[in-house]
Design a protein around this motif. Structure first.
Motif, mmCIF file in Angstrom:
data_model
loop_
_atom_site.group_PDB
_atom_site.id
_atom_site.type_symbol
_atom_site.label_atom_id
_atom_site.label_comp_id
_atom_site.label_asym_id
_atom_site.label_seq_id
_atom_site.Cartn_x
_atom_site.Cartn_y
_atom_site.Cartn_z
ATOM 1 N N ASP A 162 0.893 -1.069 0.173
ATOM 2 C CA ASP A 162 -0.209 0.118 0.269
ATOM 3 C C ASP A 162 0.698 1.526 -0.093
ATOM 4 N N GLU A 163 -0.272 2.462 -0.276
ATOM 5 C CA GLU A 163 0.794 4.270 -0.082
ATOM 6 C C GLU A 163 1.274 4.101 1.169
ATOM 7 N N ALA A 164 1.691 3.227 2.125
ATOM 8 C CA ALA A 164 2.050 3.689 3.040
ATOM 9 C C ALA A 164 3.679 3.006 3.108
ATOM 10 N N GLY A 165 3.967 1.742 2.350
ATOM 11 C CA GLY A 165 4.971 0.913 1.756
ATOM 12 C C GLY A 165 4.896 -0.636 2.735
ATOM 13 N N THR A 166 3.605 -0.886 3.365
ATOM 14 C CA THR A 166 3.639 -2.010 4.260
ATOM 15 C C THR A 166 2.631 -3.409 2.809
ATOM 16 N N THR A 167 4.017 -4.137 2.967
ATOM 17 C CA THR A 167 3.351 -5.711 2.059
ATOM 18 C C THR A 167 3.098 -6.475 2.353
ATOM 19 N N GLY A 168 1.464 -6.962 2.105
ATOM 20 C CA GLY A 168 1.070 -8.376 2.689
ATOM 21 C C GLY A 168 0.284 -9.059 1.172
ATOM 22 N N ILE A 205 1.622 -22.157 5.280
ATOM 23 C CA ILE A 205 2.418 -22.139 3.879
ATOM 24 C C ILE A 205 3.413 -21.290 3.390
ATOM 25 N N LEU A 206 2.690 -20.481 2.942
ATOM 26 C CA LEU A 206 3.218 -19.655 2.538
ATOM 27 C C LEU A 206 3.496 -17.687 2.694
ATOM 28 N N THR A 207 4.193 -17.428 2.908
ATOM 29 C CA THR A 207 4.647 -15.717 3.201
ATOM 30 C C THR A 207 4.466 -14.578 1.955
ATOM 31 N N ALA A 208 4.306 -13.545 2.007
ATOM 32 C CA ALA A 208 4.289 -12.000 0.895
ATOM 33 C C ALA A 208 5.670 -12.993 0.131
ATOM 34 N N VAL A 233 2.712 -14.980 -9.562
ATOM 35 C CA VAL A 233 2.875 -13.828 -8.201
ATOM 36 C C VAL A 233 2.654 -12.749 -8.666
ATOM 37 N N ALA A 234 1.502 -11.774 -9.056
ATOM 38 C CA ALA A 234 1.894 -10.614 -9.302
ATOM 39 C C ALA A 234 1.163 -10.088 -8.050
ATOM 40 N N GLU A 235 2.930 -8.532 -7.687
ATOM 41 C CA GLU A 235 2.493 -7.759 -6.903
ATOM 42 C C GLU A 235 2.194 -6.454 -7.415
ATOM 43 N N ALA A 236 1.421 -5.402 -6.910
ATOM 44 C CA ALA A 236 1.370 -4.686 -7.146
ATOM 45 C C ALA A 236 1.392 -3.401 -5.547
ATOM 46 N N GLN A 237 2.288 -2.185 -6.541
ATOM 47 C CA GLN A 237 2.803 -1.280 -5.829
ATOM 48 C C GLN A 237 1.830 0.275 -5.912
ATOM 49 N N MET A 238 0.842 0.323 -4.727
ATOM 50 C CA MET A 238 0.305 1.756 -4.737
ATOM 51 C C MET A 238 1.326 2.285 -4.163
ATOM 52 N N SER A 239 1.112 4.127 -5.592
ATOM 53 C CA SER A 239 1.847 5.396 -4.767
ATOM 54 C C SER A 239 0.910 6.293 -3.870
ATOM 55 N N ALA A 240 1.231 6.731 -3.281
ATOM 56 C CA ALA A 240 -0.393 8.144 -2.372
ATOM 57 C C ALA A 240 0.097 9.068 -3.457
#
Length: 389
Positions: A162-168, A205-208, A233-240
């Motif tokens: 997310d825009e705060a940099g938290t990955t999950g 079983i699996l973590t981010a 594995v589809a990573e999406a990074q949202m900016s502010a």
């Protein structure tokens, strides 16, 4: 079922050749032999690329003919959708479609998913299934290559930053996963996907971190858990939101499959106040990445046909039945001629469309595996639950 005369002829041949025929029932075996020469196409996996789902229709006019008009429009729009999904979109765009009557004759099933009828206005949504043969013949006449092999379902693992940099990967804060969970995003014509439940077993079983690192043993375990083929594995990074009021979504997609590892990247821009809309756009973009790559790899020259001699090792009649059923699911298989059937196996001659790599890939989707055994002969074996009945 084969005609009575054919059954009798087959029975005579099989009695001479097969020591096991009497034990297993000559009549049942003869019927199976006759059925192999022209395998029936199963509805479902083999034919699903010729289905147009969720076709929206809106027409106005005379209330007495509104639904008839809607059906005609849905069939035409549905055919256009199928053609775009299985053939290069730029080649299909300018095609002159057949008449409404001819298109209607290609339809094998039509379902009205929803409809609203007013005095002079009709709004509806349709699902339409087309027969494969006329669609293939139409594209062949136009000289357009097409893909008719549907991928085995892929496991989609949406990792969100997310825009705060938290990955999950798991949990209610993963807005990217919620976007993927919409039913309309899972039933692609060529590349169906499944998303994990995200229960405690999945989380253990699996973590981010595992997913982003490509921990292949864990990814493979997850694929087996969800009866999937490839893992994405589809990573999406949202900016502010930026100074211009827009925000960006960076996509980094890695597909782990039988053909190796493939990676796709893109960055999208959208209104800062509509992150959900940007995520929905991201889902559509990833779908296009996966479908485009699969389509290119599986475009078949409609005028290319190849015949191959195949040995099928057998341990039981049930295994032979299972292999025959799986061959019937492979759209690239055009003819199957049984040359000999013995207790230890069958000798076939298979006619198929496309090149050898495409044929092998299409067989693998049905859990059938072809390897060269030398001297112009190949061996066909079965994987999955039916390998050792």
């Amino acid at each position: 079922m084969a005609p009575a005369g054919a059954v009798s002829a087959f029975s005579t041949i099989l009695t001479a050749r097969l020591s096991w025929a009497a034990a297993m029932g000559i009549l049942a075996l003869a019927i199976l032999v006759g059925a192999v020469a022209a395998p029936a196409r199963a509805q479902g996996t083999g034919q699903s690329v010729y289905v147009a789902s969720g076709i929206p229709v809106e027409v106005t006019g005379d209330a007495a003919t509104l639904r008839d008009q809607a059906v005609i429009k849905a069939q035409r729009d549905g055919l256009r959708q199928v053609l775009k999904e299985i053939a290069p979109a730029d080649q299909v765009e300018g095609l002159l479609l057949p008449s409404d009557d001819e298109i209607g004759s290609w339809v094998t099933d039509l379902a009205i998913d929803e409809e609203k009828i007013a005095a002079t206005r009709y709004i509806g949504r349709y699902t339409i299934r087309f027969a494969a043969a006329p669609v293939q013949e139409f594209l062949s006449r136009e000289g357009i290559a097409f893909a008719e092999t549907r991928a085995r379902q892929m496991l989609m693992l949406p990792v969100y930053t997310d825009e705060a940099g938290t990955t999950g990967l798991w949990g209610p804060t993963n807005a990217w996963a919620r976007s993927w969970a919409q039913p309309q995003n899972l039933n692609s014509a060529l590349v169906p996907v499944v998303t994990p439940r995200g229960d405690l077993d999945d989380q253990n079983i699996l973590t981010a971190t595992d997913a982003l690192a490509g921990a292949q043993a864990k990814l493979q375990f997850m694929a087996e858990r969800y009866q999937a083929g490839d893992v994405v594995v589809a990573e999406a990074q949202m900016s502010a939101p930026g100074a211009d009021g827009n925000r960006s979504l960076a996509l980094d997609v890695t597909r782990y499959g039988q053909d190796g590892i493939q990676r796709y990247q893109d960055t999208l821009t959208g209104a800062g106040g509509d992150p959900d809309g940007l995520l929905a756009q991201g889902v559509a973009t990833v779908q296009q990445m996966l479908e485009g790559a699969w389509k290119v790899a599986n475009l078949v020259d409609p005028n290319k046909r190849t015949r191959i001699a195949v040995h099928v090792p057998l341990t039981s009649l049930q295994q032979w039945v299972a292999i025959k059923q799986r061959l019937a699911q492979v759209n690239l298989v055009k003819t199957v001629d049984l040359k000999q059937l013995a207790r230890s196996g069958a000798e076939l001659e298979i006619g198929y469309a496309g090149d050898e790599a495409q044929f092998i890939r299409a067989l693998a989707v049905a859990d059938l595996f072809l390897v060269s055994s030398g001297e112009g002969m190949s061996t066909l074996t079965m994987g999955g639950a039916g390998a050792n009945p």
